[in-house]
Design an enzyme around this catalytic site. Structure first.
Site, PDB file in Angstrom:
ATOM      1  N   ARG A  20       6.122  12.422  -5.021  1.00  0.00           N
ATOM      2  CA  ARG A  20       6.616  13.650  -4.355  1.00  0.00           C
ATOM      3  C   ARG A  20       7.091  13.321  -2.946  1.00  0.00           C
ATOM      4  O   ARG A  20       6.968  12.180  -2.502  1.00  0.00           O
ATOM      5  CB  ARG A  20       5.521  14.723  -4.328  1.00  0.00           C
ATOM      6  CG  ARG A  20       4.204  14.271  -3.753  1.00  0.00           C
ATOM      7  CD  ARG A  20       3.067  15.228  -4.164  1.00  0.00           C
ATOM      8  NE  ARG A  20       1.781  14.559  -4.057  1.00  0.00           N
ATOM      9  CZ  ARG A  20       1.037  14.543  -2.954  1.00  0.00           C
ATOM     10  NH1 ARG A  20       1.456  15.162  -1.868  1.00  0.00           N
ATOM     11  NH2 ARG A  20      -0.108  13.901  -2.927  1.00  0.00           N
ATOM     12  N   GLY A  58      21.152   8.385 -15.725  1.00  0.00           N
ATOM     13  CA  GLY A  58      21.675   7.053 -16.003  1.00  0.00           C
ATOM     14  C   GLY A  58      21.028   5.938 -15.216  1.00  0.00           C
ATOM     15  O   GLY A  58      21.476   4.790 -15.271  1.00  0.00           O
ATOM     16  N   ASN A  94       5.481   3.515   1.386  1.00  0.00           N
ATOM     17  CA  ASN A  94       5.627   4.923   1.799  1.00  0.00           C
ATOM     18  C   ASN A  94       4.348   5.739   1.609  1.00  0.00           C
ATOM     19  O   ASN A  94       4.136   6.712   2.328  1.00  0.00           O
ATOM     20  CB  ASN A  94       6.778   5.546   0.991  1.00  0.00           C
ATOM     21  CG  ASN A  94       6.759   7.051   1.032  1.00  0.00           C
ATOM     22  OD1 ASN A  94       7.214   7.666   1.994  1.00  0.00           O
ATOM     23  ND2 ASN A  94       6.198   7.678   0.000  1.00  0.00           N
ATOM     24  N   TYR A 159      -4.221   8.155  12.261  1.00  0.00           N
ATOM     25  CA  TYR A 159      -2.865   8.075  11.688  1.00  0.00           C
ATOM     26  C   TYR A 159      -1.922   7.338  12.639  1.00  0.00           C
ATOM     27  O   TYR A 159      -1.155   6.454  12.218  1.00  0.00           O
ATOM     28  CB  TYR A 159      -2.396   9.496  11.434  1.00  0.00           C
ATOM     29  CG  TYR A 159      -1.064   9.665  10.774  1.00  0.00           C
ATOM     30  CD1 TYR A 159      -0.900   9.473   9.404  1.00  0.00           C
ATOM     31  CD2 TYR A 159       0.054  10.059  11.512  1.00  0.00           C
ATOM     32  CE1 TYR A 159       0.332   9.659   8.790  1.00  0.00           C
ATOM     33  CE2 TYR A 159       1.289  10.251  10.910  1.00  0.00           C
ATOM     34  CZ  TYR A 159       1.419  10.055   9.556  1.00  0.00           C
ATOM     35  OH  TYR A 159       2.650  10.247   8.952  1.00  0.00           O
ATOM     36  N   ALA A 160      -1.989   7.665  13.924  1.00  0.00           N
ATOM     37  CA  ALA A 160      -1.109   7.000  14.895  1.00  0.00           C
ATOM     38  C   ALA A 160      -1.441   5.512  14.993  1.00  0.00           C
ATOM     39  O   ALA A 160      -0.540   4.679  15.126  1.00  0.00           O
ATOM     40  CB  ALA A 160      -1.237   7.672  16.262  1.00  0.00           C
ATOM     41  N   ALA A 162      -2.679   3.683  12.577  1.00  0.00           N
ATOM     42  CA  ALA A 162      -2.153   3.054  11.356  1.00  0.00           C
ATOM     43  C   ALA A 162      -0.643   2.859  11.455  1.00  0.00           C
ATOM     44  O   ALA A 162      -0.115   1.793  11.107  1.00  0.00           O
ATOM     45  CB  ALA A 162      -2.495   3.913  10.142  1.00  0.00           C
ATOM     46  N   LYS A 163       0.047   3.882  11.927  1.00  0.00           N
ATOM     47  CA  LYS A 163       1.514   3.800  11.982  1.00  0.00           C
ATOM     48  C   LYS A 163       1.980   2.837  13.083  1.00  0.00           C
ATOM     49  O   LYS A 163       2.995   2.158  12.919  1.00  0.00           O
ATOM     50  CB  LYS A 163       2.107   5.195  12.181  1.00  0.00           C
ATOM     51  CG  LYS A 163       1.829   6.166  11.027  1.00  0.00           C
ATOM     52  CD  LYS A 163       2.382   5.669   9.699  1.00  0.00           C
ATOM     53  CE  LYS A 163       2.355   6.750   8.621  1.00  0.00           C
ATOM     54  NZ  LYS A 163       2.896   6.254   7.334  1.00  0.00           N
TER      55      LYS A 163
HETATM   56  P1  NDP Z   1       3.273  13.704   0.746  1.00  0.00           P
HETATM   57  O1  NDP Z   1       1.892  14.132   1.052  1.00  0.00           O
HETATM   58  O2  NDP Z   1       4.293  14.708   0.343  1.00  0.00           O
HETATM   59  O3  NDP Z   1       3.243  12.553  -0.376  1.00  0.00           O
HETATM   60  C1  NDP Z   1       2.393  11.462  -0.224  1.00  0.00           C
HETATM   61  C2  NDP Z   1       2.669  10.456  -1.314  1.00  0.00           C
HETATM   62  O4  NDP Z   1       1.766   9.354  -1.138  1.00  0.00           O
HETATM   63  C3  NDP Z   1       2.448  11.026  -2.692  1.00  0.00           C
HETATM   64  O5  NDP Z   1       3.367  10.474  -3.577  1.00  0.00           O
HETATM   65  C4  NDP Z   1       1.041  10.525  -3.010  1.00  0.00           C
HETATM   66  O6  NDP Z   1       0.910  10.364  -4.407  1.00  0.00           O
HETATM   67  C5  NDP Z   1       1.035   9.166  -2.338  1.00  0.00           C
HETATM   68  N1  NDP Z   1      -0.300   8.689  -2.046  1.00  0.00           N
HETATM   69  C6  NDP Z   1      -1.173   9.190  -1.150  1.00  0.00           C
HETATM   70  N2  NDP Z   1      -2.316   8.503  -1.180  1.00  0.00           N
HETATM   71  C7  NDP Z   1      -2.154   7.544  -2.127  1.00  0.00           C
HETATM   72  C8  NDP Z   1      -2.990   6.526  -2.630  1.00  0.00           C
HETATM   73  N3  NDP Z   1      -4.231   6.329  -2.173  1.00  0.00           N
HETATM   74  N4  NDP Z   1      -2.509   5.722  -3.595  1.00  0.00           N
HETATM   75  C9  NDP Z   1      -1.260   5.901  -4.088  1.00  0.00           C
HETATM   76  N5  NDP Z   1      -0.423   6.847  -3.647  1.00  0.00           N
HETATM   77  C10 NDP Z   1      -0.875   7.674  -2.678  1.00  0.00           C
HETATM   78  O7  NDP Z   1       3.743  12.915   2.042  1.00  0.00           O
HETATM   79  P2  NDP Z   1       5.189  12.692   2.667  1.00  0.00           P
HETATM   80  O8  NDP Z   1       6.182  12.506   1.616  1.00  0.00           O
HETATM   81  O9  NDP Z   1       5.391  13.702   3.705  1.00  0.00           O
HETATM   82  O10 NDP Z   1       4.929  11.317   3.440  1.00  0.00           O
HETATM   83  C11 NDP Z   1       5.372  10.066   2.949  1.00  0.00           C
HETATM   84  C12 NDP Z   1       5.245   9.046   4.055  1.00  0.00           C
HETATM   85  O11 NDP Z   1       5.996   9.491   5.181  1.00  0.00           O
HETATM   86  C13 NDP Z   1       3.802   8.856   4.550  1.00  0.00           C
HETATM   87  O12 NDP Z   1       3.583   7.515   4.849  1.00  0.00           O
HETATM   88  C14 NDP Z   1       3.767   9.701   5.801  1.00  0.00           C
HETATM   89  O13 NDP Z   1       2.786   9.243   6.688  1.00  0.00           O
HETATM   90  C15 NDP Z   1       5.157   9.490   6.327  1.00  0.00           C
HETATM   91  N6  NDP Z   1       5.590  10.517   7.263  1.00  0.00           N
HETATM   92  C16 NDP Z   1       5.756  11.822   6.867  1.00  0.00           C
HETATM   93  C17 NDP Z   1       6.157  12.764   7.785  1.00  0.00           C
HETATM   94  C18 NDP Z   1       6.379  14.190   7.430  1.00  0.00           C
HETATM   95  O14 NDP Z   1       6.689  14.984   8.342  1.00  0.00           O
HETATM   96  N7  NDP Z   1       6.255  14.602   6.176  1.00  0.00           N
HETATM   97  C19 NDP Z   1       6.399  12.405   9.196  1.00  0.00           C
HETATM   98  C20 NDP Z   1       6.181  11.029   9.496  1.00  0.00           C
HETATM   99  C21 NDP Z   1       5.806  10.136   8.558  1.00  0.00           C
HETATM  100  P3  NDP Z   1      -0.282  10.951  -5.313  1.00  0.00           P
HETATM  101  O15 NDP Z   1      -1.041  11.954  -4.488  1.00  0.00           O
HETATM  102  O16 NDP Z   1       0.452  11.530  -6.474  1.00  0.00           O
HETATM  103  O17 NDP Z   1      -1.078   9.742  -5.646  1.00  0.00           O
END
Ligand code: NDP
Length: 252
Positions: A20, A58, A94, A159-160, A162-163
Site C-alpha cells: 500500500r 501487461g 521503503n 523515526y528521525a 532511523a531516517k
Molecule cells: P504505509 O503505512 O502506507 O505503508 C507501509 C508499508 O510498509 C506497507 O506496505 C507495510 O506492509 C510495510 N511494512 C511495514 N512494516 C513492515 C514489516 N515489518 N515488514 C514488511 N513490511 C512492512 O506507509 P507509507 O507508504 O506512507 O510510507 C512508506 C515509506 O515512506 C516509509 O518508509 C515511510 O517512513 C516513508 N515516508 C512516508 C511519509 C508520508 O508522509 N507518508 C513521509 C516520509 C517518509 P504490511 O503492513 O502489509 O506488511
C-alpha cells in the site's frame, strides 16, 4: 515505454512495503516502466492485489511475504529472490513504521522497533543485494528516508534517527559500491497522503501545507516518479544523494 528488447525492460526490482501507500505506487510505476517487480511485505492478500493490477496491465511481478523486522528471514528472502530471478538490479527499501512519542516518554521497545524496521532492514537488503549487483556491474539502491531524518521532528526521535541513519548508510554504500556501477540514493518524502498520515488532524495538515511552497500534500505517485528516475539506467551519475520530495517544505 521502452521496447521489450531494451536492457531496462529486463531489470528486476525488489520493493519492500509494496502492499500500500508509497511502496505500492513505486511498484506500479516501476512495472509500468518495464521492470519485473518483486513485491514484499507481511501479508500475501494485498500483495496479490498489486501483482494482479500489474499483470492486468501487461507487467511482470512476483510476491514475497516477509517481515522486514526479522533480519535473518529478510536475508533469506532476498537471497531467494536472487536465486529465483538470477539477478537483482534495483532495491527500494521503503517498508517503514512510526511509533511516535516525545523522547521522555518513549520506550526502548518503540525506539528499537522503529530502528529495526526502518533502518536495519535497509542494511540487510542492501548487503544481500550488493553482491548480485556488483556481479552484473549495475545496481540501484533506493532508500526511502524522510524529511524528519534531515531536519528532525519533535515526537519522532526514533523515526528521525532511523531516517538519518539511512542517509549515512546510503552515503557509505555509494562510496563502497560506486566503482562497480552501483548507485545508492535516498528519496526523502515530506507529507504524503497514505495510511501513515491519514490520522493526522486536519489543522496539522493545514499548517504543514501552508509551510510548503507548493501548498498541497504529496501523493504516492509524486514519490514514485522520483524513485523511477533514481533507479533508472540514465541516473548512473547520481549517487550518495538525499533528494527531498516535499513540495518545497524544507528545501534542504
Ligand atoms: P504505509 O503505512 O502506507 O505503508 C507501509 C508499508 O510498509 C506497507 O506496505 C507495510 O506492509 C510495510 N511494512 C511495514 N512494516 C513492515 C514489516 N515489518 N515488514 C514488511 N513490511 C512492512 O506507509 P507509507 O507508504 O506512507 O510510507 C512508506 C515509506 O515512506 C516509509 O518508509 C515511510 O517512513 C516513508 N515516508 C512516508 C511519509 C508520508 O508522509 N507518508 C513521509 C516520509 C517518509 P504490511 O503492513 O502489509 O506488511
Amino acid at each position: 515505454m521502452p521496447t521489450p528488447s531494451t536492457p531496462a525492460e529486463r531489470r528486476v526490482a525488489l520493493v519492500t512495503g509494496a502492499s500500500r501507500g508509497i511502496g505500492r505506487a513505486v511498484a506500479l510505476r516501476l512495472a509500468r516502466d518495464g521492470r519485473r517487480v518483486i513485491l514484499a511485505s507481511r501479508s500475501q492478500g494485498p500483495l496479490g492485489e498489486v501483482r494482479s493490477l500489474i499483470e492486468e496491465t501487461g507487467g511482470s511481478a512476483a510476491t514475497c511475504v516477509v517481515d522486514v523486522g526479522d533480519a535473518p528471514a529478510l536475508q533469506r528472502a532476498v537471497e531467494g529472490v536472487i536465486d529465483a530471478e538470477g539477478r537483482l538490479d534495483i532495491v527500494v527499501n521503503n517498508a517503514g513504521i512510526t511509533k511516535d512519542g516525545l523522547t521522555l516518554r518513549m520506550s526502548d521497545a518503540d525506539f528499537d522497533e522503529v530502528l529495526r524496521t526502518n533502518l536495519t532492514s535497509a542494511f540487510v537488503v542492501s548487503r544481500a543485494a550488493a553482491r548480485a549487483m556488483m556481479k552484473h556491474r549495475f545496481g540501484r539502491i533506493v532508500n526511502i528516508g524522510s524529511t524528519s531524518g534531515v531536519v528532525g521532528n519533535a515526537g519522532q526521535a526514533n523515526y528521525a534517527a532511523a531516517k538519518a541513519g539511512l542517509i549515512g548508510l546510503t552515503k557509505s554504500l555509494a562510496r563502497e559500491l560506486g566503482g562497480k556501477g552501483v548507485t545508492a540514493n535516498v528519496i526523502a518524502p515530506g507529507f504524503i497522503e497514505t495510511d501513515m498520515t491519514a490520522g493526522l488532524p486536519d489543522e496539522v495538515k493545514a499548517r504543514v501545507m501552508e509551510a510548503m511552497a507548493l501548498k498541497r500534500l504529496g501523493t504516492p505517485d509524486d514519490i514514485a516518479a522520483a524513485v523511477a528516475y533514481v533507479s533508472s539506467d540514465e541516473a548512473g551519475y547520481l549517487t550518495g544523494q538525499t533528494i527531498c520530495v516535499d513540495g518545497g517544505l524544507t528545501m534542504c
